[in-house]
Motif scaffolding. Structure first.
Motif, PDB file in Angstrom:
ATOM      1  N   GLU A   1      18.745  32.943 -72.225  1.00 28.18           N
ATOM      2  CA  GLU A   1      18.567  31.492 -72.199  1.00 28.18           C
ATOM      3  C   GLU A   1      19.348  30.844 -73.335  1.00 28.18           C
ATOM      4  OE1 GLU A   1      14.874  28.483 -72.845  1.00 28.18           O
ATOM      5  OE2 GLU A   1      14.620  30.015 -71.277  1.00 28.18           O
ATOM      6  N   HIS A   2      20.046  29.785 -72.989  1.00 28.23           N
ATOM      7  CA  HIS A   2      20.800  29.029 -73.984  1.00 28.23           C
ATOM      8  C   HIS A   2      20.691  27.552 -73.624  1.00 28.23           C
ATOM      9  CE1 HIS A   2      23.814  28.062 -76.978  1.00 28.23           C
ATOM     10  NE2 HIS A   2      24.517  27.401 -76.068  1.00 28.23           N
ATOM     11  N   ASP A   3      20.227  26.756 -74.564  1.00 34.02           N
ATOM     12  CA  ASP A   3      20.004  25.324 -74.326  1.00 34.02           C
ATOM     13  C   ASP A   3      19.101  25.090 -73.117  1.00 34.02           C
ATOM     14  OD1 ASP A   3      21.563  24.644 -76.493  1.00 34.02           O
ATOM     15  OD2 ASP A   3      23.392  24.369 -75.300  1.00 34.02           O
ATOM     16  N   GLY A   4      18.113  25.974 -72.960  1.00 37.99           N
ATOM     17  CA  GLY A   4      17.129  25.774 -71.907  1.00 37.99           C
ATOM     18  C   GLY A   4      17.535  26.253 -70.535  1.00 37.99           C
ATOM     19  N   VAL A   5      18.701  26.882 -70.402  1.00 38.07           N
ATOM     20  CA  VAL A   5      19.137  27.373 -69.086  1.00 38.07           C
ATOM     21  C   VAL A   5      19.503  28.847 -69.200  1.00 38.07           C
ATOM     22  CG1 VAL A   5      19.978  25.126 -68.311  1.00 38.07           C
ATOM     23  CG2 VAL A   5      21.533  26.686 -69.474  1.00 38.07           C
ATOM     24  N   SER A   6      19.430  29.541 -68.091  1.00 37.89           N
ATOM     25  CA  SER A   6      19.815  30.955 -68.038  1.00 37.89           C
ATOM     26  C   SER A   6      20.498  31.232 -66.713  1.00 37.89           C
ATOM     27  CB  SER A   6      18.584  31.857 -68.202  1.00 37.89           C
ATOM     28  OG  SER A   6      17.640  31.590 -67.180  1.00 37.89           O
ATOM     29  N   ASN A   7      20.930  32.468 -66.550  1.00 38.38           N
ATOM     30  CA  ASN A   7      21.658  32.882 -65.343  1.00 38.38           C
ATOM     31  C   ASN A   7      22.888  32.001 -65.110  1.00 38.38           C
ATOM     32  OD1 ASN A   7      19.536  34.639 -65.167  1.00 38.38           O
ATOM     33  ND2 ASN A   7      18.694  33.845 -63.254  1.00 38.38           N
ATOM     34  N   THR A   8      23.636  31.818 -66.194  1.00 38.06           N
ATOM     35  CA  THR A   8      24.865  31.034 -66.115  1.00 38.06           C
ATOM     36  C   THR A   8      26.027  31.921 -65.674  1.00 38.06           C
ATOM     37  OG1 THR A   8      25.393  31.456 -68.444  1.00 38.06           O
ATOM     38  CG2 THR A   8      24.067  29.497 -67.947  1.00 38.06           C
ATOM     39  N   VAL A   9      27.043  31.301 -65.087  1.00 34.80           N
ATOM     40  CA  VAL A   9      28.233  32.025 -64.628  1.00 34.80           C
ATOM     41  C   VAL A   9      29.327  31.842 -65.678  1.00 34.80           C
ATOM     42  CG1 VAL A   9      30.011  32.198 -62.855  1.00 34.80           C
ATOM     43  CG2 VAL A   9      27.626  31.783 -62.208  1.00 34.80           C
ATOM     44  N   PHE A  10      29.804  32.974 -66.209  1.00 34.66           N
ATOM     45  CA  PHE A  10      30.721  32.957 -67.342  1.00 34.66           C
ATOM     46  C   PHE A  10      31.991  33.740 -66.996  1.00 34.66           C
ATOM     47  CE2 PHE A  10      32.394  34.887 -71.238  1.00 34.66           C
ATOM     48  CZ  PHE A  10      32.499  33.782 -72.073  1.00 34.66           C
ATOM     49  N   ALA A  11      33.128  33.240 -67.454  1.00 33.47           N
ATOM     50  CA  ALA A  11      34.403  33.960 -67.267  1.00 33.47           C
ATOM     51  C   ALA A  11      35.421  33.402 -68.269  1.00 33.47           C
ATOM     52  CB  ALA A  11      34.905  33.786 -65.834  1.00 33.47           C
ATOM     53  N   PRO A  12      36.408  34.220 -68.648  1.00 30.40           N
ATOM     54  CA  PRO A  12      36.547  35.649 -68.351  1.00 30.40           C
ATOM     55  C   PRO A  12      35.804  36.477 -69.392  1.00 30.40           C
ATOM     56  CG  PRO A  12      38.472  34.872 -69.550  1.00 30.40           C
ATOM     57  CD  PRO A  12      37.583  33.687 -69.385  1.00 30.40           C
ATOM     58  N   TRP A  13      35.356  37.647 -68.989  1.00 32.10           N
ATOM     59  CA  TRP A  13      34.693  38.570 -69.903  1.00 32.10           C
ATOM     60  C   TRP A  13      35.160  39.982 -69.590  1.00 32.10           C
ATOM     61  CZ3 TRP A  13      32.543  38.186 -74.382  1.00 32.10           C
ATOM     62  CH2 TRP A  13      31.736  39.215 -74.877  1.00 32.10           C
ATOM     63  N   ASN A  14      35.492  40.741 -70.613  1.00 36.04           N
ATOM     64  CA  ASN A  14      35.992  42.103 -70.436  1.00 36.04           C
ATOM     65  C   ASN A  14      34.878  43.091 -70.760  1.00 36.04           C
ATOM     66  OD1 ASN A  14      37.369  44.536 -70.389  1.00 36.04           O
ATOM     67  ND2 ASN A  14      39.205  43.699 -71.379  1.00 36.04           N
ATOM     68  N   PHE A  15      34.273  43.662 -69.714  1.00 34.64           N
ATOM     69  CA  PHE A  15      33.223  44.668 -69.887  1.00 34.64           C
ATOM     70  C   PHE A  15      33.802  45.989 -70.387  1.00 34.64           C
ATOM     71  CE2 PHE A  15      31.123  41.714 -67.081  1.00 34.64           C
ATOM     72  CZ  PHE A  15      29.762  41.848 -67.347  1.00 34.64           C
ATOM     73  N   GLY A  16      35.111  46.150 -70.314  1.00 32.64           N
ATOM     74  CA  GLY A  16      35.717  47.454 -70.587  1.00 32.64           C
ATOM     75  C   GLY A  16      36.113  47.693 -72.021  1.00 32.64           C
ATOM     76  N   ILE A  17      35.723  46.798 -72.934  1.00 28.71           N
ATOM     77  CA  ILE A  17      35.982  47.043 -74.351  1.00 28.71           C
ATOM     78  C   ILE A  17      34.667  46.936 -75.104  1.00 28.71           C
ATOM     79  CG2 ILE A  17      38.343  46.172 -74.235  1.00 28.71           C
ATOM     80  CD1 ILE A  17      37.405  43.593 -75.479  1.00 28.71           C
ATOM     81  N   GLY A  18      34.630  47.462 -76.303  1.00 27.66           N
ATOM     82  CA  GLY A  18      33.401  47.434 -77.073  1.00 27.66           C
ATOM     83  C   GLY A  18      33.064  46.036 -77.559  1.00 27.66           C
TER      84      GLY A  18
END
Length: 244
Positions: free
Chosen positions: A225-242
């Motif tokens: 949750e951020h600013d009262g909302v959750s399950n937001t759609v975010f991009a771009p994000w690289n899951f393949g790096i630490g």
């Protein structure tokens, strides 16, 4: 002979009357048709040209993809795309037209794990322009994570004047993230910090040892949750790096 003499004046008189009647009749006025070239020309009806329509004002849906936003019209045809590597002014300018309003703007000095950045906020949408390249130029190092120029975070299923937001598989911000994880076969920990990988683009480098995901940009659903909302759609994000 006397009878013939009496008729002669009568005939002469009748002839004179007829002659006078003929001379007094009005002569017919000739009818003429003006030559076509002499006809006055009709004034042309002025043509009113319609005002050109900016295609960005017809956007009905925004599809969040790993490396770009796809802007669709009411028939789901792609009008244009906005790359996350576009210049921030170009990216923000296009979205301002799509959403019909300019965003609120704020600056962040950054910190240990994040570079300085500028945030552009509309209701339901935040665009972040990190200044990682500026930091690297100044010799202060770089940050792991998002190497493209801007990132987007959608918090509501519609933005602007009813423009729908979705991922390529139809998920909308605020939807059921746990059901989405089950549908996609992604892990779910139910700890309030789950991040569901929705779609991944082409690899951009060698895989990181010990990490199962590709070294590529993805669309993610963030459950915290951020600013009262959750399950937001975010991009771009690289899951393949630490990530810390």
């Amino acid at each position: 002979m006397k009878l013939a003499t009496r008729r002669t004046p009568i005939i002469v008189a009748v002839a004179a009357v007829l002659l006078l009647a003929g001379c007094s009749a009005a002569a017919p006025t000739p009818t003429t048709t003006p030559d076509a070239a002499e006809q006055p020309e009709a004034s042309p009806t002025p043509t009113v040209e319609p005002e050109p329509v900016d295609p960005l004002t017809t956007v009905a849906t925004i599809v969040v993809r790993p490396e770009q936003l796809e802007l669709l019209d009411a028939s789901d045809a792609v009008i244009t795309t906005l790359s996350y590597d576009d210049e921030a002014a170009e990216f923000i300018g296009a979205l301002t037209t799509v959403l019909g309003a300019a965003p609120a703007q704020s600056e962040s000095e950054g910190g240990l794990e994040s570079p300085p950045s500028t945030a552009y906020d509309w209701d339901g949408l935040s665009v972040r322009d990190d200044h990682e390249a500026d930091v690297a130029t100044e010799g202060e190092g770089t940050y792991d994570g998002i190497d493209m120029n801007v990132s987007v975070n959608f918090a509501t299923p519609t933005v602007g004047d009813g423009v729908a937001v979705r991922t390529v598989n139809g998920f909308q911000p605020g939807g059921d993230a746990e059901a989405l994880a089950a549908e996609l076969g992604e892990p779910w920990y139910d700890n309030g910090y789950d991040q569901v990988r929705v779609e991944t683009g082409a690899p951009i480098g060698e895989p990181t040892p010990g990490i199962e995901y590709e070294n590529a940009y993805s669309v993610a659903v963030n459950t915290w949750e951020h600013d009262g909302v959750s399950n937001t759609v975010f991009a771009p994000w690289n899951f393949g790096i630490g990530h810390v």
